[in-house]
Structures are given as structure tokens and as C-alpha cells.
Design an enzyme around this catalytic site. Structure first.
Site, PDB file in Angstrom:
ATOM      1  N   ASN A 105      43.856  51.055  42.729  1.00  0.00           N
ATOM      2  CA  ASN A 105      43.753  52.354  42.053  1.00  0.00           C
ATOM      3  C   ASN A 105      43.993  53.512  43.027  1.00  0.00           C
ATOM      4  O   ASN A 105      43.710  54.660  42.713  1.00  0.00           O
ATOM      5  CB  ASN A 105      42.370  52.499  41.405  1.00  0.00           C
ATOM      6  CG  ASN A 105      41.242  52.427  42.430  1.00  0.00           C
ATOM      7  OD1 ASN A 105      41.494  52.313  43.624  1.00  0.00           O
ATOM      8  ND2 ASN A 105      40.007  52.500  41.975  1.00  0.00           N
TER       9      ASN A 105
ATOM     10  N   HIS B  22      42.555  53.845  46.000  1.00  0.00           N
ATOM     11  CA  HIS B  22      41.440  54.225  46.874  1.00  0.00           C
ATOM     12  C   HIS B  22      41.761  53.931  48.338  1.00  0.00           C
ATOM     13  O   HIS B  22      42.546  53.026  48.644  1.00  0.00           O
ATOM     14  CB  HIS B  22      40.099  53.605  46.423  1.00  0.00           C
ATOM     15  CG  HIS B  22      39.924  52.148  46.674  1.00  0.00           C
ATOM     16  ND1 HIS B  22      39.121  51.346  45.891  1.00  0.00           N
ATOM     17  CD2 HIS B  22      40.417  51.331  47.637  1.00  0.00           C
ATOM     18  CE1 HIS B  22      39.125  50.125  46.356  1.00  0.00           C
ATOM     19  NE2 HIS B  22      39.908  50.081  47.414  1.00  0.00           N
TER      20      HIS B  22
ATOM     21  N   GLU C  66      37.009  56.493  45.826  1.00  0.00           N
ATOM     22  CA  GLU C  66      37.622  56.138  44.547  1.00  0.00           C
ATOM     23  C   GLU C  66      38.306  57.377  43.934  1.00  0.00           C
ATOM     24  O   GLU C  66      38.073  58.504  44.385  1.00  0.00           O
ATOM     25  CB  GLU C  66      36.541  55.612  43.598  1.00  0.00           C
ATOM     26  CG  GLU C  66      35.797  54.370  44.097  1.00  0.00           C
ATOM     27  CD  GLU C  66      36.649  53.090  44.071  1.00  0.00           C
ATOM     28  OE1 GLU C  66      37.825  53.138  43.662  1.00  0.00           O
ATOM     29  OE2 GLU C  66      36.118  52.041  44.484  1.00  0.00           O
TER      30      GLU C  66
HETATM   31  P1  PGA Z   1      42.381  44.367  50.224  1.00  0.00           P
HETATM   32  O1  PGA Z   1      41.622  45.727  49.969  1.00  0.00           O
HETATM   33  O2  PGA Z   1      42.996  44.474  51.575  1.00  0.00           O
HETATM   34  O3  PGA Z   1      41.301  43.333  50.176  1.00  0.00           O
HETATM   35  O4  PGA Z   1      43.408  44.228  49.138  1.00  0.00           O
HETATM   36  C1  PGA Z   1      42.248  46.927  50.228  1.00  0.00           C
HETATM   37  C2  PGA Z   1      41.402  48.036  49.670  1.00  0.00           C
HETATM   38  O5  PGA Z   1      40.919  47.894  48.535  1.00  0.00           O
HETATM   39  O6  PGA Z   1      41.216  49.044  50.365  1.00  0.00           O
END
Ligand code: PGA
Length: 233
Positions: free
Chosen positions: A136, A138, A143
Site C-alpha cells: 500500500n 508504506h 501507513e
Molecule cells: P517485505 O516488507 O520486504 O516483507 O515485503 C516490505 C514492507 O512492507 O515494508
């Protein structure tokens, strides 16, 4: 913003590890901002392998992690402190006193957030920060809707973020809050490298590439930073 598209996760990890290690070679007293999650594990693997071949690579390096869960012990299997020991700290000659992770178990969390910010300031700020990208948009646990001026603080985790991290909490007790650096904290780093890979991230990557700057897409703040490198696979 420099965009670099590579052909595979392996190449992305090798490229990120190169940037990581060459920055330490250039400045052995580098202050790093470090991410957790699935994306950077390949980078850490290559950094530790590369560091073993060199003499004292982490000796004077300082690190600040982007975030940590609230309410779990450092030793907990799912904590980011455990993640960092497992993927980096236990394998390199870093001085434990120079590794910083917010204390999600502090009695006074507000005070802990202020303390973390001032520790970063005391070290002169981060020279290089690596980031992952959420589906999304973030960055760290900031968020959608997070103000770009935000600093280190306690945040509630969205249901989608909790679901994405549930595998680290097999007992089902996924934390509902975290301490995270804010967007302004991240943006104060002199250089930023964002890593994004996998089919689940393509939409977020496309949105970032569109250059539209909007608080509903936290990573878009990076367009206002003068030294960002986006590595995509
Ligand atoms: P991920 O997370 O590397 O586990 O995909 C990235 C994030 O959500 O910042």
C-alpha cells in the site's frame, strides 16, 4: 530519483549489498538506517559474506532500525531485534552498543520515541537508509495518510500489515502496535535506497513511478528527496 530495474531478486540483492559495502568502505563511520522484512534478507546475506572477506568492516558503523513492535521482548522470535541478530549482527564485527532498535517494551513509549529521535540526531543523522516498500506504499510502519512531517512515534498496525507479518507469530499473538521512524525521520537520511521486488509490489512500484506526491501513498514523499535510488526486480 534514480530508477534501476534488474532482472531478478538475486541481482537486486547483490546490487544493494554492493551499495551497502562500498558506502562503508568510503565512510567506515557510516550511520545506517536499516529495514527488516522479506525483501532485504538477500542483501544482508551478501553483506555478511562480503564482510567476512574484509577486515573489520562494521567496527565503527552505527545502525538505526526503522521500527520495532510494541509489547514483545527483544528476545521474542518475531521481534525485529531477533531478525537483525539473525540476518546481520551475529555475523559481522559490529559493536552492539552502536546498534539501535526502538525498545517496544519501554515503560514510557512516548519518551522512548523522543529518545530514539535524539539518538539519531546525536549521531549526526543517517548517511544511508535502506527501505522496503509496502503493497500500500508504506515505508517503515508509516501507513497511508501519515503526514510527511511525522517523526518517530507509536502507531497502530493495519489489519493488512498484521496479516502480512503473521507468519513471524505462530502463536497468533501478532502485535497491534509498533514504534516507527516517521517519514520526516527517514527523509532526513542523506541517501535512501528503496528495494522492491515481486508480483505483489508491482502496483505500488507503478504508483511510485507515476511521480504523484500524495500522503495516501507514503513512499511518494521520496520524490521530494534529492538522493534516492530505487532498485526494482
Ligand atoms: P517485505 O516488507 O520486504 O516483507 O515485503 C516490505 C514492507 O512492507 O515494508
Amino acid at each position: 530519483m534514480i530508477w534501476e530495474q534488474v532482472e531478478s531478486y538475486e541481482v537486486l540483492s547483490a546490487r544493494a549489498a554492493d551499495i551497502f559495502l562500498s558506502s562503508i568502505r568510503q565512510n567506515p563511520r557510516l550511520v545506517l538506517g536499516l529495514p527488516t522484512g522479506k525483501t532485504p534478507t538477500g542483501m544482508y546475506e551478501r553483506v555478511t559474506a562480503g564482510c567476512k572477506r574484509e577486515y573489520h568492516c562494521f567496527k565503527e558503523v552505527t545502525t538505526f532500525n526503522l521500527d520495532e513492535y510494541v509489547g514483545i521482548a527483544r528476545e521474542h522470535e518475531g521481534s525485529y531485534a531477533t531478525y537483525m541478530r539473525r540476518h546481520l549482527f551475529d555475523h559481522v564485527d559490529i559493536d552492539a552498543a552502536r546498534t539501535h532498535i526502538p525498545n517496544g517494551n519501554a515503560t514510557n513509549l512516548e519518551l522512548e520515541c523522543r529518545r530514539y529521535e535524539s539518538e539519531i540526531g546525536d549521531e549526526g543523522g543517517m548517511g544511508l537508509t535502506f527501505l522496503g516498500l509496502g503493497r500500500n506504499g508504506h515505508i517503515a510502519f508509516n501507513e497511508p495518510g501519515t503526514p510527511f512531517r511525522s517523526r518517530t512515534r507509536v502507531v497502530d498496525l493495519s489489519e493488512s500489515t498484521r496479516a502480512a507479518n503473521a507468519a513471524y507469530f505462530p502463536d497468533g499473538n501478532v502485535p497491534s502496535q509498533a514504534i516507527t521512524m516517521g517519514i520526516a525521520t527517514i527523509m532526513s537520511s542523506k541517501r535512501i535506497v528503496l528495494l522492491a521486488t515481486g508480483s505483489g509490489k508491482q502496483e505500488a512500484i507503478a504508483r511510485l513511478r507515476s511521480r504523484e506526491i500524495n500522503v495516501d501513498f507514503p513512499a511518494s514523499a521520496l520524490w521530494t528527496h534529492p538522493n534516492v535510488h530505487v532498485l526494482v526486480a
